[in-house]
Scaffold this motif. Structure first.
Motif, PDB file in Angstrom:
ATOM      1  N   GLU A   9     -11.609 -36.046  46.828  1.00  0.00           N
ATOM      2  CA  GLU A   9     -12.512 -35.135  47.525  1.00  0.00           C
ATOM      3  C   GLU A   9     -11.695 -34.003  48.121  1.00  0.00           C
ATOM      4  O   GLU A   9     -10.673 -34.237  48.782  1.00  0.00           O
ATOM      5  CB  GLU A   9     -13.257 -35.872  48.631  1.00  0.00           C
ATOM      6  CG  GLU A   9     -14.246 -34.988  49.366  1.00  0.00           C
ATOM      7  CD  GLU A   9     -15.010 -35.734  50.458  1.00  0.00           C
ATOM      8  OE1 GLU A   9     -15.988 -35.170  50.937  1.00  0.00           O
ATOM      9  OE2 GLU A   9     -14.603 -36.856  50.820  1.00  0.00           O
ATOM     10  N   SER A  10     -12.148 -32.782  47.896  1.00  0.00           N
ATOM     11  CA  SER A  10     -11.484 -31.624  48.470  1.00  0.00           C
ATOM     12  C   SER A  10     -11.759 -31.573  49.962  1.00  0.00           C
ATOM     13  O   SER A  10     -12.910 -31.681  50.399  1.00  0.00           O
ATOM     14  CB  SER A  10     -12.002 -30.337  47.819  1.00  0.00           C
ATOM     15  OG  SER A  10     -11.546 -29.212  48.544  1.00  0.00           O
ATOM     16  N   GLU A  11     -10.705 -31.404  50.738  1.00  0.00           N
ATOM     17  CA  GLU A  11     -10.877 -31.279  52.183  1.00  0.00           C
ATOM     18  C   GLU A  11     -11.353 -29.874  52.557  1.00  0.00           C
ATOM     19  O   GLU A  11     -11.718 -29.629  53.699  1.00  0.00           O
ATOM     20  CB  GLU A  11      -9.579 -31.643  52.898  1.00  0.00           C
ATOM     21  CG  GLU A  11      -9.244 -33.121  52.739  1.00  0.00           C
ATOM     22  CD  GLU A  11      -8.031 -33.555  53.530  1.00  0.00           C
ATOM     23  OE1 GLU A  11      -7.751 -32.950  54.589  1.00  0.00           O
ATOM     24  OE2 GLU A  11      -7.359 -34.501  53.092  1.00  0.00           O
ATOM     25  N   ILE A  12     -11.377 -28.972  51.579  1.00  0.00           N
ATOM     26  CA  ILE A  12     -11.860 -27.608  51.809  1.00  0.00           C
ATOM     27  C   ILE A  12     -13.379 -27.540  51.765  1.00  0.00           C
ATOM     28  O   ILE A  12     -14.021 -27.051  52.682  1.00  0.00           O
ATOM     29  CB  ILE A  12     -11.280 -26.634  50.745  1.00  0.00           C
ATOM     30  CG1 ILE A  12      -9.761 -26.572  50.840  1.00  0.00           C
ATOM     31  CG2 ILE A  12     -11.903 -25.236  50.860  1.00  0.00           C
ATOM     32  CD1 ILE A  12      -9.224 -25.975  52.102  1.00  0.00           C
ATOM     33  N   ASP A  13     -13.971 -28.046  50.668  1.00  0.00           N
ATOM     34  CA  ASP A  13     -15.420 -27.899  50.512  1.00  0.00           C
ATOM     35  C   ASP A  13     -16.154 -29.185  50.117  1.00  0.00           C
ATOM     36  O   ASP A  13     -17.348 -29.162  49.873  1.00  0.00           O
ATOM     37  CB  ASP A  13     -15.745 -26.791  49.521  1.00  0.00           C
ATOM     38  CG  ASP A  13     -15.283 -27.098  48.105  1.00  0.00           C
ATOM     39  OD1 ASP A  13     -14.724 -28.186  47.869  1.00  0.00           O
ATOM     40  OD2 ASP A  13     -15.492 -26.243  47.225  1.00  0.00           O
ATOM     41  N   GLY A  14     -15.454 -30.310  50.060  1.00  0.00           N
ATOM     42  CA  GLY A  14     -16.103 -31.580  49.788  1.00  0.00           C
ATOM     43  C   GLY A  14     -16.391 -31.881  48.328  1.00  0.00           C
ATOM     44  O   GLY A  14     -16.953 -32.920  48.013  1.00  0.00           O
ATOM     45  N   ARG A  15     -15.996 -30.991  47.427  1.00  0.00           N
ATOM     46  CA  ARG A  15     -16.246 -31.248  45.999  1.00  0.00           C
ATOM     47  C   ARG A  15     -15.446 -32.456  45.537  1.00  0.00           C
ATOM     48  O   ARG A  15     -14.411 -32.780  46.126  1.00  0.00           O
ATOM     49  CB  ARG A  15     -15.955 -30.026  45.143  1.00  0.00           C
ATOM     50  CG  ARG A  15     -14.494 -29.719  44.938  1.00  0.00           C
ATOM     51  CD  ARG A  15     -14.266 -28.498  44.056  1.00  0.00           C
ATOM     52  NE  ARG A  15     -14.903 -27.342  44.620  1.00  0.00           N
ATOM     53  CZ  ARG A  15     -15.455 -26.360  43.909  1.00  0.00           C
ATOM     54  NH1 ARG A  15     -15.401 -26.374  42.609  1.00  0.00           N
ATOM     55  NH2 ARG A  15     -16.037 -25.350  44.503  1.00  0.00           N
ATOM     56  N   LEU A  16     -15.948 -33.104  44.501  1.00  0.00           N
ATOM     57  CA  LEU A  16     -15.287 -34.293  43.957  1.00  0.00           C
ATOM     58  C   LEU A  16     -14.611 -33.973  42.637  1.00  0.00           C
ATOM     59  O   LEU A  16     -15.113 -33.166  41.854  1.00  0.00           O
ATOM     60  CB  LEU A  16     -16.305 -35.413  43.742  1.00  0.00           C
ATOM     61  CG  LEU A  16     -17.040 -35.917  44.974  1.00  0.00           C
ATOM     62  CD1 LEU A  16     -18.029 -37.011  44.582  1.00  0.00           C
ATOM     63  CD2 LEU A  16     -16.083 -36.427  46.035  1.00  0.00           C
ATOM     64  N   TYR A  17     -13.478 -34.618  42.403  1.00  0.00           N
ATOM     65  CA  TYR A  17     -12.768 -34.526  41.133  1.00  0.00           C
ATOM     66  C   TYR A  17     -12.559 -35.945  40.626  1.00  0.00           C
ATOM     67  O   TYR A  17     -12.127 -36.816  41.383  1.00  0.00           O
ATOM     68  CB  TYR A  17     -11.417 -33.832  41.315  1.00  0.00           C
ATOM     69  CG  TYR A  17     -10.617 -33.777  40.037  1.00  0.00           C
ATOM     70  CD1 TYR A  17     -10.803 -32.747  39.129  1.00  0.00           C
ATOM     71  CD2 TYR A  17      -9.690 -34.768  39.733  1.00  0.00           C
ATOM     72  CE1 TYR A  17     -10.088 -32.700  37.945  1.00  0.00           C
ATOM     73  CE2 TYR A  17      -8.974 -34.734  38.545  1.00  0.00           C
ATOM     74  CZ  TYR A  17      -9.178 -33.701  37.657  1.00  0.00           C
ATOM     75  OH  TYR A  17      -8.479 -33.659  36.487  1.00  0.00           O
ATOM     76  N   LYS A  18     -12.883 -36.177  39.348  1.00  0.00           N
ATOM     77  CA  LYS A  18     -12.723 -37.507  38.755  1.00  0.00           C
ATOM     78  C   LYS A  18     -11.645 -37.441  37.686  1.00  0.00           C
ATOM     79  O   LYS A  18     -11.603 -36.508  36.897  1.00  0.00           O
ATOM     80  CB  LYS A  18     -14.020 -37.988  38.095  1.00  0.00           C
ATOM     81  CG  LYS A  18     -15.197 -38.093  39.039  1.00  0.00           C
ATOM     82  CD  LYS A  18     -16.034 -36.868  38.893  1.00  0.00           C
ATOM     83  CE  LYS A  18     -17.289 -36.902  39.732  1.00  0.00           C
ATOM     84  NZ  LYS A  18     -17.971 -35.615  39.736  1.00  0.00           N
ATOM     85  N   GLY A  19     -10.783 -38.460  37.649  1.00  0.00           N
ATOM     86  CA  GLY A  19      -9.716 -38.502  36.656  1.00  0.00           C
ATOM     87  C   GLY A  19      -9.245 -39.921  36.421  1.00  0.00           C
ATOM     88  O   GLY A  19      -9.744 -40.861  37.033  1.00  0.00           O
ATOM     89  N   GLN A  20      -8.263 -40.060  35.522  1.00  0.00           N
ATOM     90  CA  GLN A  20      -7.663 -41.367  35.265  1.00  0.00           C
ATOM     91  C   GLN A  20      -6.163 -41.197  35.047  1.00  0.00           C
ATOM     92  O   GLN A  20      -5.716 -40.145  34.602  1.00  0.00           O
ATOM     93  CB  GLN A  20      -8.357 -42.070  34.101  1.00  0.00           C
ATOM     94  CG  GLN A  20      -8.430 -41.303  32.814  1.00  0.00           C
ATOM     95  CD  GLN A  20      -7.324 -41.652  31.833  1.00  0.00           C
ATOM     96  OE1 GLN A  20      -6.635 -42.642  31.969  1.00  0.00           O
ATOM     97  NE2 GLN A  20      -7.172 -40.811  30.834  1.00  0.00           N
TER      98      GLN A  20
END
Length: 81
Positions: A9-20
């Motif tokens: 989760e970005s601490e800037i705007d709350g967007r999520l990033y998913k990866g492996q």
């Protein structure tokens, strides 16, 4: 070897990033140091969820699921708890 599917989760705007990845700590460091083009504009990132898998194929399929509409709903439900 074990593999991880992770959600940041970005601490800037709350967007999520998913990866492996096979090394979750190293990967988080790469995201926060700007080495990943798609995430460098939204750092710092924090790890908010991960799952462990025995094969890369399993991890890849789970990551793919997280990027679908139902996968995003699943994550929203899990992360609100």
């Amino acid at each position: 070897m074990e593999y991880f599917v992770y959600v940041l989760e970005s601490e800037i705007d709350g967007r999520l990033y998913k990866g492996q990845t096979s090394d979750i700590e190293k990967r988080l460091t790469e995201h926060n140091s700007g080495k990943t083009k798609s995430t460098k504009g939204y750092k710092p990132w924090k790890l908010v969820y991960f799952e462990r898998y025995e094969t890369r194929d399993e991890a890849f399929l789970r990551e793919k699921y997280f990027k679908t509409g139902s996968g995003r709903e699943f994550l929203k439900h899990i992360l609100l708890k």
